[in-house]
Enzyme design. Structure first.
Site, PDB file in Angstrom:
ATOM      1  N   ASN A  39       2.614   0.297  -6.739  1.00 55.51           N
ATOM      2  CA  ASN A  39       4.035   0.540  -6.975  1.00 55.51           C
ATOM      3  C   ASN A  39       4.669  -0.715  -7.558  1.00 55.51           C
ATOM      4  O   ASN A  39       4.291  -1.844  -7.233  1.00 55.51           O
ATOM      5  CB  ASN A  39       4.743   1.011  -5.700  1.00 55.51           C
ATOM      6  CG  ASN A  39       4.637   0.075  -4.518  1.00 55.51           C
ATOM      7  OD1 ASN A  39       3.575  -0.471  -4.230  1.00 55.51           O
ATOM      8  ND2 ASN A  39       5.734  -0.090  -3.797  1.00 55.51           N
ATOM      9  N   CYS A  50       5.666   4.514  -9.130  1.00 56.57           N
ATOM     10  CA  CYS A  50       4.780   4.733  -7.980  1.00 56.57           C
ATOM     11  C   CYS A  50       3.352   4.312  -8.322  1.00 56.57           C
ATOM     12  O   CYS A  50       2.945   4.317  -9.484  1.00 56.57           O
ATOM     13  CB  CYS A  50       4.785   6.202  -7.586  1.00 56.57           C
ATOM     14  SG  CYS A  50       6.377   6.801  -6.996  1.00 56.57           S
ATOM     15  N   GLU A  52       0.568   5.933  -7.728  1.00 56.60           N
ATOM     16  CA  GLU A  52      -0.192   7.038  -8.312  1.00 56.60           C
ATOM     17  C   GLU A  52       0.115   7.176  -9.797  1.00 56.60           C
ATOM     18  O   GLU A  52      -0.791   7.376 -10.614  1.00 56.60           O
ATOM     19  CB  GLU A  52       0.140   8.359  -7.596  1.00 56.60           C
ATOM     20  CG  GLU A  52      -0.152   8.353  -6.121  1.00 56.60           C
ATOM     21  CD  GLU A  52       1.005   7.876  -5.248  1.00 56.60           C
ATOM     22  OE1 GLU A  52       1.032   8.274  -4.075  1.00 56.60           O
ATOM     23  OE2 GLU A  52       1.874   7.119  -5.727  1.00 56.60           O
ATOM     24  N   CYS A  83       4.826  11.043  -3.301  1.00 52.95           N
ATOM     25  CA  CYS A  83       6.152  11.643  -3.439  1.00 52.95           C
ATOM     26  C   CYS A  83       6.031  12.948  -4.239  1.00 52.95           C
ATOM     27  O   CYS A  83       4.978  13.239  -4.831  1.00 52.95           O
ATOM     28  CB  CYS A  83       7.110  10.679  -4.122  1.00 52.95           C
ATOM     29  SG  CYS A  83       6.817  10.456  -5.901  1.00 52.95           S
TER      30      CYS A  83
END
Length: 130
Positions: A39, A50, A52, A83
Protein backbone atom coordinates in the site's frame (compact mmCIF):
# COMPACT_ATOMS: atom_id res chain seq x y z
CA UNK A 1 9.02 -19.89 -0.08
CA UNK A 2 5.22 -19.56 -0.07
CA UNK A 3 3.33 -16.75 -1.74
CA UNK A 4 2.44 -15.47 1.72
CA UNK A 5 6.19 -15.30 2.48
CA UNK A 6 6.60 -13.11 -0.60
CA UNK A 7 3.86 -10.80 0.67
CA UNK A 8 5.50 -10.77 4.11
CA UNK A 9 8.90 -9.90 2.61
CA UNK A 10 7.60 -6.89 0.66
CA UNK A 11 5.32 -5.52 3.40
CA UNK A 12 8.06 -3.46 5.13
CA UNK A 13 8.35 -1.41 1.92
CA UNK A 14 4.80 -0.08 2.30
CA UNK A 15 4.45 3.67 2.50
CA UNK A 16 1.94 4.16 5.31
CA UNK A 17 3.01 7.22 7.32
CA UNK A 18 -0.59 8.25 8.08
CA UNK A 19 -2.41 5.06 9.00
CA UNK A 20 0.68 3.12 10.10
CA UNK A 21 -1.11 0.09 8.58
CA UNK A 22 1.33 -1.58 6.20
CA UNK A 23 0.01 -4.21 3.81
CA UNK A 24 1.94 -6.52 1.52
CA UNK A 25 0.49 -8.51 -1.37
CA UNK A 26 1.86 -11.05 -3.79
CA UNK A 27 0.20 -12.64 -6.80
CA UNK A 28 1.29 -15.54 -8.93
CA UNK A 29 0.53 -15.15 -12.62
CA UNK A 30 -0.39 -17.93 -15.03
CA UNK A 31 3.27 -18.05 -16.11
CA UNK A 32 4.31 -18.74 -12.52
CA UNK A 33 5.96 -15.35 -12.04
CA UNK A 34 5.35 -13.60 -8.72
CA UNK A 35 4.44 -9.93 -8.57
CA UNK A 36 4.47 -7.99 -5.33
CA UNK A 37 2.78 -4.83 -4.15
CA UNK A 38 2.43 -2.67 -1.05
CA UNK A 39 0.00 0.00 0.00
CA UNK A 40 1.13 3.51 -0.83
CA UNK A 41 -0.64 6.28 1.07
CA UNK A 42 -0.94 9.92 0.18
CA UNK A 43 -1.66 12.86 2.46
CA UNK A 44 -4.64 13.59 0.20
CA UNK A 45 -6.81 10.66 1.32
CA UNK A 46 -8.10 8.56 -0.52
CA UNK A 47 -5.51 8.99 -3.23
CA UNK A 48 -3.42 6.05 -2.06
CA UNK A 49 -2.98 2.65 -3.67
CA UNK A 50 -3.75 -0.72 -2.13
CA UNK A 51 -1.14 -3.48 -2.04
CA UNK A 52 -3.27 -5.78 -4.22
CA UNK A 53 -3.68 -3.06 -6.84
CA UNK A 54 0.08 -2.49 -6.85
CA UNK A 55 0.79 -6.18 -7.43
CA UNK A 56 -1.79 -6.32 -10.22
CA UNK A 57 -0.31 -3.20 -11.83
CA UNK A 58 3.15 -4.81 -11.77
CA UNK A 59 1.73 -7.93 -13.44
CA UNK A 60 -0.01 -5.88 -16.14
CA UNK A 61 3.11 -3.76 -16.70
CA UNK A 62 5.04 -7.00 -17.30
CA UNK A 63 2.56 -7.96 -20.01
CA UNK A 64 0.58 -10.60 -18.12
CA UNK A 65 -3.16 -10.55 -17.52
CA UNK A 66 -4.06 -13.68 -15.55
CA UNK A 67 -3.42 -14.38 -11.89
CA UNK A 68 -3.71 -17.84 -10.36
CA UNK A 69 -2.97 -17.25 -6.67
CA UNK A 70 -3.08 -14.32 -4.25
CA UNK A 71 -1.64 -13.63 -0.79
CA UNK A 72 -2.20 -10.57 1.40
CA UNK A 73 -0.65 -9.87 4.81
CA UNK A 74 -0.95 -7.15 7.43
CA UNK A 75 -0.20 -6.55 11.10
CA UNK A 76 -3.71 -7.13 12.32
CA UNK A 77 -5.44 -9.24 14.98
CA UNK A 78 -7.13 -11.29 12.24
CA UNK A 79 -6.47 -11.82 8.52
CA UNK A 80 -7.42 -8.71 6.54
CA UNK A 81 -9.51 -9.17 3.40
CA UNK A 82 -9.04 -6.97 0.33
CA UNK A 83 -11.20 -3.86 0.11
CA UNK A 84 -14.20 -3.91 -2.22
CA UNK A 85 -12.34 -2.23 -5.06
CA UNK A 86 -9.48 -4.71 -4.86
CA UNK A 87 -11.91 -7.61 -4.81
CA UNK A 88 -13.25 -6.38 -8.15
CA UNK A 89 -9.69 -5.92 -9.46
CA UNK A 90 -8.76 -9.47 -8.44
CA UNK A 91 -11.92 -10.77 -10.15
CA UNK A 92 -10.94 -8.96 -13.35
CA UNK A 93 -7.73 -10.95 -13.65
CA UNK A 94 -8.45 -14.19 -11.78
CA UNK A 95 -11.01 -16.98 -12.01
CA UNK A 96 -13.53 -17.44 -9.22
CA UNK A 97 -11.72 -20.49 -7.84
CA UNK A 98 -8.38 -18.69 -7.43
CA UNK A 99 -7.15 -19.21 -3.87
CA UNK A 100 -6.62 -16.06 -1.81
CA UNK A 101 -4.56 -16.53 1.36
CA UNK A 102 -5.01 -13.82 3.96
CA UNK A 103 -2.45 -13.61 6.73
CA UNK A 104 -1.28 -11.70 9.76
CA UNK A 105 2.27 -10.95 10.79
CA UNK A 106 1.60 -13.05 13.91
CA UNK A 107 1.02 -16.13 11.74
CA UNK A 108 -2.76 -16.48 11.51
CA UNK A 109 -4.04 -17.39 8.05
CA UNK A 110 -7.35 -17.78 6.28
CA UNK A 111 -7.83 -19.24 2.82
CA UNK A 112 -10.71 -18.19 0.62
CA UNK A 113 -11.38 -17.70 -3.10
CA UNK A 114 -12.09 -14.76 -5.33
CA UNK A 115 -15.72 -15.95 -5.71
CA UNK A 116 -16.16 -16.16 -1.95
CA UNK A 117 -14.75 -12.65 -1.56
CA UNK A 118 -16.95 -11.22 -4.31
CA UNK A 119 -20.13 -13.19 -4.92
CA UNK A 120 -22.30 -11.88 -7.73
CA UNK A 121 -19.39 -9.96 -9.20
CA UNK A 122 -19.85 -7.47 -12.01
CA UNK A 123 -18.25 -8.72 -15.24
CA UNK A 124 -18.20 -8.08 -18.98
CA UNK A 125 -21.38 -10.12 -19.53
CA UNK A 126 -23.31 -7.36 -17.77
CA UNK A 127 -22.37 -5.00 -20.61
CA UNK A 128 -23.63 -7.30 -23.39
CA UNK A 129 -26.02 -5.21 -25.48
CA UNK A 130 -27.30 -7.99 -27.72
Amino acid sequence: MSLLDDARAVRPNAYAPYSKFSVGAAIRSASGHIYRGVNVENVAYPEGTCAEAGAIAAMIAAGETQLVEVAVIADSPSPVPPCGGCRQKLAEFGAGDVVVTLGTTAGATLQTTISDLLPGRFDASHMDHS
